[in-house]
Write a protein that holds these residues in place. Structure first.
Motif, PDB file in Angstrom:
ATOM      1  N   THR A 101      45.771  35.812 -44.347  1.00 47.77           N
ATOM      2  CA  THR A 101      46.826  34.538 -44.829  1.00 47.77           C
ATOM      3  C   THR A 101      48.164  35.348 -45.158  1.00 47.77           C
ATOM      4  N   SER A 102      48.939  34.267 -45.561  1.00 45.66           N
ATOM      5  CA  SER A 102      50.330  34.554 -45.864  1.00 45.66           C
ATOM      6  C   SER A 102      50.711  34.161 -47.474  1.00 45.66           C
ATOM      7  N   PRO A 103      51.814  34.575 -47.872  1.00 42.79           N
ATOM      8  CA  PRO A 103      51.989  33.888 -49.261  1.00 42.79           C
ATOM      9  C   PRO A 103      51.974  32.681 -49.207  1.00 42.79           C
ATOM     10  N   ALA A 104      52.603  32.025 -48.419  1.00 40.99           N
ATOM     11  CA  ALA A 104      52.894  30.265 -48.187  1.00 40.99           C
ATOM     12  C   ALA A 104      51.292  29.822 -48.306  1.00 40.99           C
ATOM     13  N   GLU A 105      50.319  30.327 -48.019  1.00 45.37           N
ATOM     14  CA  GLU A 105      48.792  29.800 -47.812  1.00 45.37           C
ATOM     15  C   GLU A 105      48.071  30.364 -48.895  1.00 45.37           C
ATOM     16  N   THR A 120      49.439  38.864 -44.856  1.00 42.95           N
ATOM     17  CA  THR A 120      50.980  39.393 -44.178  1.00 42.95           C
ATOM     18  C   THR A 120      51.951  38.404 -44.526  1.00 42.95           C
ATOM     19  N   GLY A 121      53.272  39.226 -44.633  1.00 44.34           N
ATOM     20  CA  GLY A 121      54.425  38.355 -44.938  1.00 44.34           C
ATOM     21  C   GLY A 121      54.980  37.820 -43.643  1.00 44.34           C
ATOM     22  N   LEU A 122      54.335  38.177 -42.634  1.00 45.15           N
ATOM     23  CA  LEU A 122      55.007  37.577 -41.146  1.00 45.15           C
ATOM     24  C   LEU A 122      56.458  38.025 -41.239  1.00 45.15           C
ATOM     25  N   MET A 127      57.142  44.386 -41.405  1.00 42.28           N
ATOM     26  CA  MET A 127      57.558  44.948 -42.504  1.00 42.28           C
ATOM     27  C   MET A 127      56.348  44.714 -43.439  1.00 42.28           C
ATOM     28  N   PRO A 128      56.104  45.728 -44.453  1.00 45.80           N
ATOM     29  CA  PRO A 128      55.033  45.216 -45.276  1.00 45.80           C
ATOM     30  C   PRO A 128      55.359  44.233 -46.467  1.00 45.80           C
ATOM     31  N   LEU A 129      54.130  43.592 -46.841  1.00 46.81           N
ATOM     32  CA  LEU A 129      54.616  42.534 -47.865  1.00 46.81           C
ATOM     33  C   LEU A 129      54.598  43.164 -49.305  1.00 46.81           C
TER      34      LEU A 129
END
Length: 239
Positions: A101-105, A120-122, A127-129
């Motif tokens: 997932t990503s921070p938004a989810e 992952t920050g996509l 780049m790292p999250l």
């Protein structure tokens, strides 16, 4: 016709590993990432090795991929399918063996029961999250430590599950039919508005099974479409 997703992907890479297979744009961030067949194959193989060797997962295990259209989402889905996992339908939270997932989810991800969790920050250049959410491993950091070549211990077969209870053979047929309905033809270069076509069936699988390459655009600025289509040698626009 290819009857498994890994077979369709392997054929796409073999056609010419050096040419762009997926080009990613985000008009909000200015990010552009181009992945040749060989580069995408490396990411897919690393992801499959992460799942098989790192997480100990394989045939019959389930991956929940709570991510928007993105080149990393393509690598994760294709890596999961290559390793023999089935993708979990994400409309209804449930159990999964691994979750991406990503921070938004994060709120949606919290409703899932999963063993290994990757975030992952996509971000541009993978780049790292930062900061990393509690309970998550950074996918972009972790995946880099795994090999560029993946050999499945059990080859994926057409009767294996690919999406929930849907088999590879069935999903392959659906993807080919969808490509036909979207007028995606072999050798096409398809510009896809990620907002209008958020389903991986449209932005990933239909072009893959049709033998097309992808220009995937998030936050697509209508003012740049014609110029981008010309610079990317686009033959079809899906908005």
């Amino acid at each position: 016709m290819n009857e498994t997703i890994p077979a369709a992907f392997a054929q796409a890479v073999r056609r010419d590993p050096t040419v762009p297979l997926l080009t990613w744009y985000d008009d909000a961030s200015g990010d552009r990432t181009e992945l040749s067949g060989a580069t995408m194959d490396n990411w897919v193989s690393k992801t499959a090795n992460l799942l098989a060797d790192g997480a100990g997962l394989g045939q019959g295990d389930t991956a929940a991929v709570l991510l928007p259209p993105h080149w990393q989402t393509a690598a994760i889905l294709l890596g999961a399918w290559s390793a023999g996992l089935t993708a979990a339908p994400t409309a209804q939270p449930g159990p999964a063996d691994v979750l991406f997932t990503s921070p938004a989810e994060l709120a949606s991800a919290a409703a899932w029961s999963a063993g290994d969790r990757y975030a992952t920050g996509l971000l541009p250049l993978a780049m790292p999250l930062r900061p990393l959410p509690d309970g998550y491993v950074d996918y972009t950091i972790e995946v880099r430590g795994f090999g560029d070549r993946f050999v499945a211990s059990q080859p994926v077969t057409p009767s294996d599950q690919a999406l929930g209870d849907i088999t590879h053979a069935s999903l392959s047929g659906t993807a080919s039919a969808r490509a036909s309905s979207l007028a995606i033809t072999p050798g096409a270069r398809v510009l896809i508005d990620a907002t209008a076509h958020p389903d991986p069936l449209d932005w990933l699988l239909a072009p893959l099974f049709a033998g097309a390459s992808i220009v995937l655009c998030a936050n697509l600025d209508p003012a740049v479409v014609d110029k981008r289509a010309a610079s990317e040698n686009v033959t079809l626009i899906l908005q």
